[in-house]
Design an enzyme around this catalytic site. Sequence first.
Site, PDB file in Angstrom:
ATOM      1  N   GLU A  37       1.171  -1.638   0.397  1.00  0.00           N
ATOM      2  CA  GLU A  37       0.106   0.370   0.018  1.00  0.00           C
ATOM      3  C   GLU A  37       1.060   1.180   0.282  1.00  0.00           C
ATOM      4  O   GLU A  37       1.650   1.246   0.923  1.00  0.00           O
ATOM      5  CB  GLU A  37      -0.330  -0.179   1.013  1.00  0.00           C
TER       6      GLU A  37
ATOM      7  N   THR B 116      -5.713   1.863  -5.797  1.00  0.00           N
ATOM      8  CA  THR B 116      -5.156  -0.024  -5.089  1.00  0.00           C
ATOM      9  C   THR B 116      -5.588  -0.993  -5.961  1.00  0.00           C
ATOM     10  O   THR B 116      -5.223  -2.005  -6.966  1.00  0.00           O
ATOM     11  CB  THR B 116      -5.908  -0.547  -3.473  1.00  0.00           C
TER      12      THR B 116
ATOM     13  N   HIS C 207      -1.371   3.388   4.657  1.00  0.00           N
ATOM     14  CA  HIS C 207      -2.696   4.107   3.977  1.00  0.00           C
ATOM     15  C   HIS C 207      -2.481   5.711   4.768  1.00  0.00           C
ATOM     16  O   HIS C 207      -2.636   5.780   5.796  1.00  0.00           O
ATOM     17  CB  HIS C 207      -3.773   2.577   4.091  1.00  0.00           C
TER      18      HIS C 207
ATOM     19  N   ASP D 129       1.228  -0.174  -4.881  1.00  0.00           N
ATOM     20  CA  ASP D 129       0.212   0.275  -6.086  1.00  0.00           C
ATOM     21  C   ASP D 129       0.322   1.579  -6.233  1.00  0.00           C
ATOM     22  O   ASP D 129      -0.268   1.448  -7.297  1.00  0.00           O
ATOM     23  CB  ASP D 129      -0.950  -0.458  -4.701  1.00  0.00           C
ATOM     24  N   HIS D 130       0.635   2.353  -5.933  1.00  0.00           N
ATOM     25  CA  HIS D 130       0.672   3.454  -6.429  1.00  0.00           C
ATOM     26  C   HIS D 130       1.043   4.473  -5.422  1.00  0.00           C
ATOM     27  O   HIS D 130       1.677   4.705  -4.599  1.00  0.00           O
ATOM     28  CB  HIS D 130      -1.267   3.915  -6.223  1.00  0.00           C
TER      29      HIS D 130
HETATM   30  C1  GP9 Z   1      -9.432  -0.438   0.497  1.00  0.00           C
HETATM   31  C2  GP9 Z   1      -7.126  -0.410  -0.026  1.00  0.00           C
HETATM   32  C3  GP9 Z   1      -6.882   0.886  -0.217  1.00  0.00           C
HETATM   33  O1  GP9 Z   1      -9.416  -1.994  -0.170  1.00  0.00           O
HETATM   34  O2  GP9 Z   1      -6.872  -1.499  -0.718  1.00  0.00           O
HETATM   35  O3  GP9 Z   1      -7.336   1.572  -1.262  1.00  0.00           O
HETATM   36  P1  GP9 Z   1      -7.083   2.634  -1.708  1.00  0.00           P
HETATM   37  O4  GP9 Z   1      -7.622   3.973  -0.632  1.00  0.00           O
HETATM   38  O5  GP9 Z   1      -5.830   2.514  -1.579  1.00  0.00           O
HETATM   39  O6  GP9 Z   1      -7.120   2.602  -3.091  1.00  0.00           O
HETATM   40 MN    MN Z   2      -3.814   1.641  -2.457  1.00  0.00          MN
END
Ligand code: GP9
Ligand code: MN
Length: 626
Positions: free
Chosen positions: A253, A297, A412, A471-472
């Site tokens: 994340e 994500t 996150h 992921d980003h």
């Molecule tokens: C939610 C998690 C976070 O299940 O994958 O999502 P994001 O806010 O990073 O897109």
């Molecule tokens: Mn994410």
Amino acid sequence: MFIKGVKIPLYVVATILFGIKTYIVYRFLFHLEIENAMQEFILVINPFVSAFIIFAISVWIRKPSRQMKYLRYMTLIGTLIIFANLVFYRSFSDFITVPQLFQGGNAGDLGESILSLIKLYDILLFVDVIVIWYLSKAKQDKVTTKYPRSGKVCTLALSLALIVGNFFLAEMERPQLFTRAFDREYLVKYVGLFNYHIYDLALHSKVKTQHVFADGSELPSIKEYVETDIEQSGKSELFGIAEDRNVIFISAESLQSFVINNTVNGQEITPFLNGLTEDGDTYYFENFYHQTEQGKTSDSEFLVENSLYPLSRGAVFFTHGQNEYHALPELLGNEGYYSAVFHANNKSFYNRDQMYPNLGFDYFYDEDAYEVTSTNSIGWGLKDKSFFEQSMKYLQTLEEPFYTKFITLTNHFPFELDEQDQSIDRYDSNSNTLNNFFPTVRYMDESIEQFFTQLKDAGLYENSIIIIMGDHYGISSNHNKAMSQYLDKEEITPYDHVQLQRVPLFVHIPGHGEGEVKSTIAGQIDMKPTILSLLGIEVEDDIYFGNDLFNEDRKEYIILRNGDFITKDYIYTHDTCYNFETGAPVEESQTDACSQLTEKVETELGYSDDIIYGDLFRFVDFKEAN
Ligand code: GP9
Ligand code: MN
């Protein structure tokens, strides 16, 4: 109950009763997570707003008997909608979507168990229906049926004001609630069940229209493009290096590349991952870009599994979750792989509960598979260390070879972390977000290290490959000032911004011994072909837009979803071509290299969009892998 001579406006009674009922259902029968007072407030008002809008329309109906009929039937229909969702929710912890109603799917699975999902007390849901029914029939003389024009206009104006107010609060609490389209639970929580259904219906009609008008006529040009511009010649040296091994994919994340081999306050941020960059069994890609948009994500997942681009608006997991895909889990399934996702979040988030089976995943260990307590959770939920630890018991029971994806959560936004979990100090700048980011990244680093040990202890390590991918971005451009302070730059230029879209990619092959740091220009679109190649799987006539990262014959550019692109020499963003190494804008006279590619980039994104909007894979007869 009735005061002599005073008539009651029945729509107001209906609004109050129906509003109270809906609120009780939201609050006590659906398990909507309420995080703060504002959310509670929105949850209290939205049932009344929706009810008012529905019932206030009745004042425009002239004929008293019709007006009464409208109120009766609207209360009944509204109640039946709540009831149907409640029954559905008891089984799936999710809300009904239009495709589910018409295409069976989840709803069909309800089947025989439906009776066990209905409780005796559900009958109370119909109390207001009975009251309204009674008043509108037996006490018609006591209720108002005639409204002056000014009264009618007032109710209309009030309806509009209420709905705008509700949407405004919702958007304030959850920006981009509608455009990002990410979670049904959020929609219900913020704008109510009925508005959610209207939204869902609108989304569905839009998708359906595009679906109906597509006939697959775009496919020949797309196929030709893939054959001539995407397909690589030959195989990489690593083709089949991980044949029959398990694949353990960690979606890290918000992990960005700028923290790798870097320090904060003189302390290493990611000691474990830094170690991997020098480890003989690991390939580390330092120029690997995320290509996600609003679906964050889920977009990164979409890229990895399909090697297609996500959409420029909304989360494709949500908007096109019913499409046909030719995704990695399905292809691996054809090769005897068992596939599963591990992610301790609500399963309907990003529509994963519907999208995963559609992509060919065999199982999704969602939040319900984990024991989440107040001590082992923070921010978005279960802490990563507990997440990996609790996942092990499931992983050990999986049939091998398996393809598994672990999606972490602790790192996150807003990057909260308990004091005792912080191994390094926060940064000191004007951005709390960036300050908090470093300790949570370190926490993730430790949790991944711990996971490696657990895999070894469980005897699963040797026969697996482990892929770790950011992921980003985690730090948006809103924090550019703090970021420039941290990176010791005067400012974050558009070039720097693109370079900050780099996320780490580690391909760890235990026992391999030839790993190195790779500077190949790469992106998430490349994951599917790369994983297939490592496992020695050839898929004929597949349609995809990425390349095997280990094959020298690669397309020379990586496209970001906003149309920016990167080559080994240039970075194109904000209509400007920058030198890849120095970041200096390239002289106008020499910008040919960039302008030649802009059209191609548009074509490629356009083809990928065509596939998704037209659901074109339903017209393709994909051959089984061999
Ligand atoms: C939610 C998690 C976070 O299940 O994958 O999502 P994001 O806010 O990073 O897109
Ligand atoms: Mn994410």
